[in-house]
Design a protein around this motif. Sequence first.
Motif, PDB file in Angstrom:
ATOM      1  N   LYS A 119      15.323  -0.483 -18.250  1.00 32.97           N
ATOM      2  CA  LYS A 119      15.795   0.155 -19.479  1.00 32.97           C
ATOM      3  C   LYS A 119      15.010   1.434 -19.775  1.00 32.97           C
ATOM      4  N   LYS A 120      13.714   1.388 -19.553  1.00 37.81           N
ATOM      5  CA  LYS A 120      12.855   2.555 -19.820  1.00 37.81           C
ATOM      6  C   LYS A 120      12.659   3.417 -18.575  1.00 37.81           C
ATOM      7  N   GLN A 121      13.156   2.937 -17.441  1.00 34.40           N
ATOM      8  CA  GLN A 121      13.016   3.635 -16.160  1.00 34.40           C
ATOM      9  C   GLN A 121      11.557   4.002 -15.897  1.00 34.40           C
ATOM     10  N   ALA A 122      10.702   2.948 -15.967  1.00 33.23           N
ATOM     11  CA  ALA A 122       9.269   3.171 -15.790  1.00 33.23           C
ATOM     12  C   ALA A 122       8.617   1.938 -15.172  1.00 33.23           C
ATOM     13  N   TYR A 123       7.601   2.181 -14.374  1.00 35.76           N
ATOM     14  CA  TYR A 123       6.803   1.082 -13.832  1.00 35.76           C
ATOM     15  C   TYR A 123       5.949   0.518 -14.958  1.00 35.76           C
ATOM     16  N   ALA A 124       5.866  -0.809 -15.015  1.00 37.39           N
ATOM     17  CA  ALA A 124       5.218  -1.459 -16.145  1.00 37.39           C
ATOM     18  C   ALA A 124       3.984  -2.269 -15.761  1.00 37.39           C
ATOM     19  N   GLY A 125       3.812  -2.592 -14.484  1.00 39.67           N
ATOM     20  CA  GLY A 125       2.670  -3.397 -14.075  1.00 39.67           C
ATOM     21  C   GLY A 125       2.955  -4.161 -12.806  1.00 39.67           C
ATOM     22  N   CYS A 126       2.271  -5.291 -12.659  1.00 39.12           N
ATOM     23  CA  CYS A 126       2.480  -6.099 -11.466  1.00 39.12           C
ATOM     24  C   CYS A 126       2.288  -7.576 -11.785  1.00 39.12           C
ATOM     25  N   THR A 127       2.738  -8.428 -10.868  1.00 41.08           N
ATOM     26  CA  THR A 127       2.607  -9.874 -10.977  1.00 41.08           C
ATOM     27  C   THR A 127       2.680 -10.447  -9.573  1.00 41.08           C
ATOM     28  N   ARG A 128       2.518 -11.765  -9.475  1.00 45.83           N
ATOM     29  CA  ARG A 128       2.445 -12.328  -8.129  1.00 45.83           C
ATOM     30  C   ARG A 128       2.738 -13.828  -8.127  1.00 45.83           C
ATOM     31  N   PHE A 129       3.391 -14.287  -7.053  1.00 46.80           N
ATOM     32  CA  PHE A 129       3.337 -15.686  -6.670  1.00 46.80           C
ATOM     33  C   PHE A 129       2.070 -15.780  -5.831  1.00 46.80           C
ATOM     34  N   GLY A 130       1.221 -16.734  -6.100  1.00 45.22           N
ATOM     35  CA  GLY A 130      -0.005 -16.855  -5.325  1.00 45.22           C
ATOM     36  C   GLY A 130      -0.363 -18.296  -5.061  1.00 45.22           C
ATOM     37  N   LEU A 131      -1.371 -18.474  -4.218  1.00 52.06           N
ATOM     38  CA  LEU A 131      -1.821 -19.802  -3.821  1.00 52.06           C
ATOM     39  C   LEU A 131      -0.629 -20.662  -3.417  1.00 52.06           C
ATOM     40  N   ILE A 132       0.289 -20.061  -2.661  1.00 53.31           N
ATOM     41  CA  ILE A 132       1.517 -20.756  -2.261  1.00 53.31           C
ATOM     42  C   ILE A 132       1.167 -21.849  -1.259  1.00 53.31           C
ATOM     43  N   LEU A 150       0.806  -1.224   0.000  1.00 53.23           N
ATOM     44  CA  LEU A 150       0.000   0.000   0.000  1.00 53.23           C
ATOM     45  C   LEU A 150       0.835   1.268   0.000  1.00 53.23           C
ATOM     46  N   SER A 151       2.154   1.141   0.151  1.00 49.78           N
ATOM     47  CA  SER A 151       3.006   2.333   0.105  1.00 49.78           C
ATOM     48  C   SER A 151       3.454   2.669  -1.316  1.00 49.78           C
ATOM     49  N   ASN A 152       3.348   1.704  -2.248  1.00 44.75           N
ATOM     50  CA  ASN A 152       3.866   1.967  -3.599  1.00 44.75           C
ATOM     51  C   ASN A 152       2.891   1.630  -4.725  1.00 44.75           C
ATOM     52  N   TYR A 153       1.713   1.152  -4.411  1.00 41.14           N
ATOM     53  CA  TYR A 153       0.793   0.698  -5.455  1.00 41.14           C
ATOM     54  C   TYR A 153       0.330   1.826  -6.378  1.00 41.14           C
ATOM     55  N   LYS A 154       0.448   3.077  -5.949  1.00 47.05           N
ATOM     56  CA  LYS A 154      -0.019   4.189  -6.792  1.00 47.05           C
ATOM     57  C   LYS A 154       0.795   4.321  -8.079  1.00 47.05           C
ATOM     58  N   HIS A 155       1.955   3.661  -8.120  1.00 45.25           N
ATOM     59  CA  HIS A 155       2.717   3.624  -9.377  1.00 45.25           C
ATOM     60  C   HIS A 155       1.934   2.893 -10.469  1.00 45.25           C
ATOM     61  N   LEU A 156       0.923   2.132 -10.059  1.00 40.33           N
ATOM     62  CA  LEU A 156       0.116   1.364 -11.003  1.00 40.33           C
ATOM     63  C   LEU A 156      -1.156   2.083 -11.433  1.00 40.33           C
ATOM     64  N   ALA A 157      -1.454   3.215 -10.814  1.00 37.47           N
ATOM     65  CA  ALA A 157      -2.751   3.883 -11.020  1.00 37.47           C
ATOM     66  C   ALA A 157      -3.056   4.177 -12.488  1.00 37.47           C
ATOM     67  N   ALA A 158      -2.124   4.760 -13.204  1.00 32.59           N
ATOM     68  CA  ALA A 158      -2.381   5.088 -14.607  1.00 32.59           C
ATOM     69  C   ALA A 158      -2.490   3.824 -15.457  1.00 32.59           C
ATOM     70  N   ILE A 159      -1.669   2.837 -15.167  1.00 31.58           N
ATOM     71  CA  ILE A 159      -1.714   1.577 -15.911  1.00 31.58           C
ATOM     72  C   ILE A 159      -3.063   0.893 -15.709  1.00 31.58           C
ATOM     73  N   ALA A 160      -3.547   0.905 -14.474  1.00 31.20           N
ATOM     74  CA  ALA A 160      -4.817   0.247 -14.140  1.00 31.20           C
ATOM     75  C   ALA A 160      -6.000   0.840 -14.904  1.00 31.20           C
ATOM     76  N   PHE A 215       4.293  -8.463  -6.622  1.00 35.29           N
ATOM     77  CA  PHE A 215       5.418  -7.654  -7.096  1.00 35.29           C
ATOM     78  C   PHE A 215       4.960  -6.494  -7.972  1.00 35.29           C
ATOM     79  N   LEU A 216       5.676  -5.409  -7.846  1.00 28.64           N
ATOM     80  CA  LEU A 216       5.594  -4.265  -8.739  1.00 28.64           C
ATOM     81  C   LEU A 216       6.690  -4.484  -9.783  1.00 28.64           C
ATOM     82  N   ILE A 217       6.348  -4.350 -11.064  1.00 29.07           N
ATOM     83  CA  ILE A 217       7.307  -4.561 -12.150  1.00 29.07           C
ATOM     84  C   ILE A 217       7.861  -3.208 -12.598  1.00 29.07           C
ATOM     85  N   TYR A 218       9.187  -3.088 -12.558  1.00 24.44           N
ATOM     86  CA  TYR A 218       9.855  -1.857 -12.982  1.00 24.44           C
ATOM     87  C   TYR A 218      10.784  -2.183 -14.147  1.00 24.44           C
ATOM     88  N   ASN A 219      10.580  -1.530 -15.286  1.00 26.32           N
ATOM     89  CA  ASN A 219      11.426  -1.705 -16.456  1.00 26.32           C
ATOM     90  C   ASN A 219      12.646  -0.800 -16.299  1.00 26.32           C
TER      91      ASN A 219
END
Length: 190
Positions: free
Chosen positions: A72-85, A18-28, A66-70
């Motif tokens: 090479k482009k120095q930009a946030y690109a999205g998110c992914t997750r390990f789940g149902l562990i 919840l401290s960094n998810y806003k990097h995803l706001a425009a992508i969402a 996870f928050l995905i950061y590219n």
Amino acid sequence: MQIPHLENEYVKLSLLDLSNYKHLAAIAEEKDLIYYSPSAISPPEKLKEYVQLAVDAYYHKTAIPFLIYNKKKQAYAGCTRFGLINHKNKVLYIGWTWISKDFQGSGLNTQVKFLMLQYAFETLQFDKVAFKVDERNLRSRKAIEKIGGTFEGLLRKDTRMRDGFKRNTCYYGILKEEWPEIKKTIFNGF
């Protein structure tokens, strides 16, 4: 659970919270970005709920988002997750992945999946990594097959979508003993 450090020269995966998810706001807000997902990430309140569920699962040791950061482009690109562990059976899922249309088809997702598979098999020593995807999502199904995922079956009408439609879900898996060959052939040079 230790926070994994997953990074190479192309991409960095950092813990999503919840401290960094806003990097995803425009992508969402991108149209139809997660059309085949039963989850909602837009408007902003839905994105916060989505992340809160992931954070809760992290604290229950059943997910690592996870928050995905590219790099090479120095930009946030999205998110992914390990789940149902499942620690007892040493099985986890990779999914809940959504990447900005600006980065789709760029090879970024392959870099992300390599780091995640490598961590799951070589560090966590898990026996299986699984994937589940809407039967209609041919792009994701082909991407999973491209990285060595074996189709294991179809669960009919097992997931209710946001519009009420009951989707069929394709299940794929990669086994620990398959990883060395997949790493050598598919991910050669990573």
